[in-house]
Each structure stands twice: as C-alpha cells, then as structure tokens.
Design an enzyme around this catalytic site. Structure first.
Site, PDB file in Angstrom:
ATOM      1  CG  ASP A 188      66.350  19.176  77.199  1.00  0.00           C
ATOM      2  OD1 ASP A 188      66.729  20.189  77.858  1.00  0.00           O
ATOM      3  OD2 ASP A 188      65.436  19.217  76.525  1.00  0.00           O
ATOM      4  CD  GLN A 211      60.868  26.876  81.272  1.00  0.00           C
ATOM      5  OE1 GLN A 211      61.576  25.853  81.583  1.00  0.00           O
ATOM      6  NE2 GLN A 211      60.401  26.813  80.050  1.00  0.00           N
ATOM      7  CG  HIS A 267      69.877  22.306  76.333  1.00  0.00           C
ATOM      8  ND1 HIS A 267      69.766  23.279  75.294  1.00  0.00           N
ATOM      9  CD2 HIS A 267      68.794  21.894  76.683  1.00  0.00           C
ATOM     10  CE1 HIS A 267      68.505  23.679  75.789  1.00  0.00           C
ATOM     11  NE2 HIS A 267      67.897  22.862  76.509  1.00  0.00           N
ATOM     12  CD  GLU A 324      61.964  22.377  73.892  1.00  0.00           C
ATOM     13  OE1 GLU A 324      62.160  23.440  74.370  1.00  0.00           O
ATOM     14  OE2 GLU A 324      61.848  21.178  74.308  1.00  0.00           O
ATOM     15  CG  HIS A 346      65.387  26.334  75.554  1.00  0.00           C
ATOM     16  ND1 HIS A 346      66.584  26.917  76.629  1.00  0.00           N
ATOM     17  CD2 HIS A 346      65.067  25.323  76.198  1.00  0.00           C
ATOM     18  CE1 HIS A 346      66.677  25.865  77.624  1.00  0.00           C
ATOM     19  NE2 HIS A 346      65.695  24.933  77.210  1.00  0.00           N
ATOM     20  CG  HIS A 389      66.559  22.026  81.620  1.00  0.00           C
ATOM     21  ND1 HIS A 389      66.150  23.516  81.737  1.00  0.00           N
ATOM     22  CD2 HIS A 389      66.578  21.957  80.272  1.00  0.00           C
ATOM     23  CE1 HIS A 389      65.943  24.042  80.377  1.00  0.00           C
ATOM     24  NE2 HIS A 389      66.238  22.947  79.699  1.00  0.00           N
TER      25      HIS A 389
END
Ligand SMILES: [Zn+2]
Length: 422
Positions: free
Chosen positions: A308, A151, A56, A212, A209, A58
């Site tokens: 992440d 997102q 995971h 979270e 996701h 970005h």
C-alpha cells in the site's frame, strides 16, 4: 546466460532440488541436474520461491513523509488532506525520482510484480505521466501495472469521470474506484457503474479501493461483485482493503463470500496500513480493521496482499518488503497455525498470479518464466521469523539483486561466536 541453482528447497516439496535457468525460463527442476551452466549457485538448503507480487501500492506518494507535513492524527482522512496539499504542485520529475527509489527498494526485497495506483484526480495528470514512464524504465527490474485511481472520488467533482477515462486513454492498465469516499451511498453505487463502463469500453480490469472504513454500513463490495457478474467480468476485478468486512455481521459476511466467489473477485488486504489507519474512531475494544483473510480463503475467495504505502502521508514506516506485510497479516488475521504459516506465502505469490491471470507462466516449474527469489531461510516459517532480505532476486532469468547472507558475530568474553539464526 544460464544459471544453475543447486540444493534449494521448494515450497510444498520434501528434499532438495536443482533448478536450471536458460533463456529467461526454467529449463529443468530435479533432484540432481547433470548439465553445467554459465553460473552455478549453491543454495545451501535455502528456500527458492517464485518472486513476490505487491498487488496494491501508491508509488506516486511514496517517500513523501513530512512533505508538506506529518500526519499527526494517524487517520486516513488527514492523510488524504496532506496528499491534496502535496499534489497541487507535484511534477513528473518528483514523482519519477521517488517512485524509482521505492521500486528499487521493493525489488531488493524480492518483488518483481507491482500494481500501483496513480491519483488521476490531480488534473494535470503529472502522477500518471510519471508512473507510466517509471513502468517503462523499470521494466528490466519489475513488471508494473498502473491503475487510474480517482483518489478524490469519481462523482465528487465535475470532470473527475472524464479524467478517469482520459487516464485510461493515456495508457493506464486498470480502472480504479473509491465508492465509500463518494458523497452519498447512491453516488458510490453510480461511480462503480461509471468505472465499469470505462473498463468495458477499453477492455481494462477493475482495481478498486472498496469499503476502506470501519463503517459496517459501507457495503459496496457486493455492488462491485454484482457488476462483475452482470458484465461478464468474472476474474477481472480486485477489491483493495475491504476493511468494513471486519465489522459486518457474520450472516451478511457469509452472503458476501458466496457472491465474491461467484464473481471471481480477488480481495487485496493491506495489513500494514489497515492495522494503522483503521480502528481510529474506536475507544476500547479497538477493532483490527483488516479484512477477513482466513474466512475468505476458507470460502474459496482469492486473497492477495499489498504493501500500500511506504513513508507517505498514510504510513510513516516501511521498506517495501512483502514478507513484512505478510508478517503483519498472519498476526492480525490469526493465521499462525503451522500449516497456515506455510500456506501464507500464497498471499504474496500464487494468489496474486491468479488475480493477474499469469498462472501459466508463474511458478518454479519447467517452462515457466524464471522470476525467482532465493530467501535466506529454509522454509516459510524461518522466512517470517527472521525477515532477512533475499540473497538473490531473478527476473526473466537475469540476476537483478545479489546479497551475501547477513551472518552476525557475537563476542563473549573476548571469544568470537558466529550467530546462527537459521
Ligand atoms: Zn490504497
């Protein structure tokens, strides 16, 4: 090109082993290999493991720290606001340059498999285009999967669901979700269904996701698991973060373990970011805000780790080192028993391979792909204690990173001593 690694320790085996690599694969593993090779490396009793996976990440926001501004509150929400400012004018070149730098850092720390999110709520899809090119160009170093990540939500703005589908048409490997960020609980549930529809239509996995947040009322993971079961998607779904699970009552968590196991959902904890971003609305005592790794494993649910972020609006630190992420996980998750520490490397190796469904080609065994890391440590405990960068990283039988070991010299009263950490 053949490589012979002599005298290595292997996980869960006693004694030392030789490993012969030929044509990108592991040709032989035994206590003494007689054959020679183009290159012979003396492992000196160090630990040779399959290379690491970061499940995971970005890449599109990596290394943007301070651009356009720093996150002063340390909250997830301020991070999303800063990223929204940054991505307005983002270009493919900018994404690529930063992503390639980040990838090389990760590879140098032993990661050769990466799942990255590309924010597809940026309507020009510059992040996706950039990361699809990075995937292709970096293939000699790392196997990348790109997840189309909504997102800003799938149903929060008209057109986001279409962008999600378009991203998959353009080549995204997995379909993302962020149900806890949708406007209502009902929208969250509906967004999961929209994502599964797209995943099924194009034959993609779901990589979300999920929950979270510290909000114990955020319960989308059960919806994700139920969809996986109903649609025959067992084993094809990963749920990132799942931090709300930290705050669930035990009776509900117990129910969840059962359906997650049945659905074959892999939970991806992101310990560096979870410990930093969660618990921000607590006074004292402050919650840890990491999902229940220990209990999930105990109940037969697959768990792997992600880094992440590296130096971006959400996380100001990091070097792309999965052993550092694991170091945080074992602390926050109370996984510090001797055997737990030995087993903890599963979280960044075999458990990720299970989630990626590549177990048949993964491992230090004859016939498997030679994706290996030679650590500067004799076992998992030393690797975690010292966190030294690996001496060798091998992908498909090629050495892609080489380091000399980081010995130090200390001078005591004019007399030099070599420091021994191992
Ligand atoms: Zn994330």
């Amino acid at each position: 090109m053949s490589i012979l690694i002599r005298g290595a320790r292997l996980r869960r085996l006693d004694g030392l082993y030789d490993v012969l690599i030929e044509d990108g694969k592991i040709a032989e593993v035994s206590t003494s290999i007689k054959r020679g090779a183009d290159e012979t490396i003396d492992a000196g009793g160090r630990l040779l493991t399959p290379s690491f996976s970061d499940m995971h990440f970005h890449l599109d926001s990596a290394l943007t720290l301070g651009d356009p501004r720093y996150n002063e509150s340390g909250t997830l929400i301020e991070g999303i606001e800063i990223w929204a400012e940054k991505k307005r004018g983002i270009t493919v070149e900018d994404v690529k340059n930063r992503a390639i730098r980040a990838v090389k850092m990760m590879v140098s720390y032993g990661t050769t498999r990466l799942r990255t999110h590309a924010d597809i709520t940026e309507p020009r899809l510059a992040t996706l285009k950039g990361l699809l090119e990075v995937k292709k160009e970096m293939k000699p170093l790392i196997d990348i999967q790109v997840t189309a990540f909504p997102q800003d939500g799938i149903l929060t703005e008209p057109g986001n669901a279409e962008l999600l589908e378009k991203a998959v048409e353009m080549g995204a490997d997995n379909v993302g979700i962020i149900p806890h960020y949708e406007l209502t609980r009902e929208d969250g549930v509906k967004s999961i269904s929209v994502a599964f529809d797209i995943a099924q239509k194009y034959g993609r996995d779901v990589d979300g996701h999920v929950d979270e947040t510290d909000d114990e009322q955020s319960r989308f993971l059960e919806v994700v698991a139920a969809e996986a079961i109903r649609r025959g998607y067992e084993g094809r779904v990963t749920a990132g973060h799942a931090t709300a699970m930290h705050s669930y009552n035990d009776a509900y968590a117990y129910k969840l373990y059962r359906i997650l196991r049945r659905a074959g959902v892999t939970v991806i904890a992101n310990p560096l970011i979870n410990i930093h971003l969660q618990g921000r609305f607590d006074t004292y005592p402050k919650r840890r805000g990491m999902t229940r790794i220990k209990e999930l494993l105990k109940h037969g649910v697959n768990v792997a780790l992600g880094h992440d972020c590296i130096r971006d609006p959400w996380y100001p630190l990091g070097r792309g080192d999965m052993v550092q992420a694991l170091f945080m996980a074992v602390h926050v998750g109370h996984l510090m028993g001797y055997q737990e520490l030995r087993d903890s490397f599963d979280l960044i190796t075999v458990n990720a391979a299970r989630a990626l469904r590549i177990e048949s080609e993964y491992g230090v065994e004859r016939g498997k792909r030679a994706d290996l890391v030679l650590l500067d440590a004799r076992d998992e405990l030393e690797a975690l204690a010292l966190q030294r960068p690996p001496l060798l990283v091998i992908k498909e039988g090629r050495i892609i990173v080489r380091r000399s070991n980081a010995e130090a010299e200390i001078v005591v009263d004019g007399k030099k001593e070599r420091l021994e950490f191992v």
